[in-house]
Design an enzyme around this catalytic site. Structure first.
Site, short mmCIF file in Angstrom:
data_model
loop_
_atom_site.label_atom_id
_atom_site.label_comp_id
_atom_site.label_asym_id
_atom_site.label_seq_id
_atom_site.Cartn_x
_atom_site.Cartn_y
_atom_site.Cartn_z
N CYS A 136 0.83 -1.21 0.00
CA CYS A 136 0.00 0.00 0.00
C CYS A 136 0.86 1.25 0.00
CB CYS A 136 -0.94 -0.02 1.21
SG CYS A 136 -2.00 1.43 1.32
N CYS B 47 -0.39 4.05 2.24
CA CYS B 47 -0.16 3.75 3.67
C CYS B 47 1.28 4.02 4.07
CB CYS B 47 -0.48 2.29 3.98
SG CYS B 47 -2.11 1.71 3.49
N ASP B 48 2.21 3.59 3.24
CA ASP B 48 3.61 3.49 3.67
C ASP B 48 4.61 4.31 2.86
OD1 ASP B 48 2.82 1.66 5.63
OD2 ASP B 48 2.95 -0.01 4.23
#
Length: 312
Positions: A138, A141-142
């Protein structure tokens, strides 16, 4: 659990969609039963480190902490949480029958499906071991954690192009690795990636191992034309080869699309089965964010409440 009790609503799955549905259903006095899952309780966010884009947390929040707070909030209003899996479903008829991993029979007037989806994995042992330590599924997300680093994206579809473009906000260089000569992505997404000066391509190349002890330091690559193998330095690997909706239990009962996602009536969480509602990543091809999953969890609870009111 009394196997003769007919519950108002059972929620299968946790994560942002399942827990939000539980909060709303509990506040509506529906006494929801939530089957969180024996291994995957909390959903995909349990494998995420810091979440910086969930509203209400200006300094970010750890994925597991966010899920624990949602979990406690649902319990506060009276949701009953069971850390077990549903292994069978019989959804025809006004009363739905479920069987859990302990052999219990659960009867319910309505059912909210929040089983989510799983990221497809390459299938490498070290990919799993280094998850959260340089291996991610992701970018939103990261991606922030890879500022000024050289990272790889595996995949050839729109999601891979999208992830790569997003990651160039942070990384010094992003290398898209694809097994074939041609990308599967749409023309506009390919052009966008090719016109990005931070993106490079490795075609006819397969990732055969992830290198690193405590964190990713490189990838072992195989040239599929020549058969030669080499190790190339990377500090991050983003796997963007698609998703698998967790829809095995409802196949043949709830209408699914060609990719296995539950079909719902436009603008609602209603499936083709009366009293069965679907939300979160089980229905979402496009966004797959914690906030959008939570939103559809809210919708599912409201739809279930309306359905139950009409029954009485």
């Amino acid at each position: 659990m009394n196997q003769e009790t007919v519950h108002e609503v059972v929620i299968v799955g946790s994560g942002p969609a399942g827990y939000t549905a539980a909060i709303y259903a509990a506040r509506a006095q529906l006494n929801p039963i939530v089957y969180e899952g024996s291994v995957t309780a909390g959903g995909a966010l349990m494998n995420t480190t810091e979440v910086e884009n969930f509203p209400g947390f200006p300094n970010g929040v750890m994925g597991p902490d966010l899920m624990e707070q949602m979990r406690k909030q649902s319990e506060r209003f009276g949701a009953k949480l069971i850390t077990d899996d549903i292994v069978e479903m019989k959804l025809d008829g006004k009363v739905k029958e479920l069987k859990d991993g302990s052999g219990n029979l659960i009867k319910t007037k309505s059912l909210i499906l929040a089983t989510g989806s799983a990221y497809k994995e390459i299938g490498l042992e070290n990919e799993k071991r280094l998850s959260g330590r340089g291996v991610s599924w992701c970018a939103t997300c990261d991606g922030f954690f890879f500022r000024d680093q050289v990272i790889a994206v595996v995949g050839g579809g729109d999601s891979a192009m999208e992830e790569a473009n997003f990651l160039t906000k942070f990384a010094s260089k992003v290398v898209i690795i694809h097994r074939r000569e041609q990308l599967r992505a749409s023309k506009i997404m390919i052009e966008r990636a090719k016109n990005n000066p931070k993106i490079e391509f490795l075609f006819n190349t397969q990732v055969i191992d992830v290198i690193g002890t405590d964190k990713v330091t490189g990838l072992k690559l195989k040239d599929l034309k020549s058969g030669t193998e080499r190790i190339q330095d990377f500090t991050g690997l983003f796997v963007a080869i698609g998703h698998l909706p967790r829809s095995e239990l409802i196949k043949g009962q709830v209408d699914l699309d060609n990719d296995g996602y539950a079909k719902v009536q436009s603008g609602t969480t209603l499936t083709n089965v009366p009293g069965v509602f679907a939300c979160g990543d089980l229905v979402d091809h496009r966004y797959r964010q914690a906030i959008t999953a939570a939103g559809t969890g809210c919708q599912a609870a409201l739809d279930a409440e309306k359905y139950l009111t009409a029954l009485s």
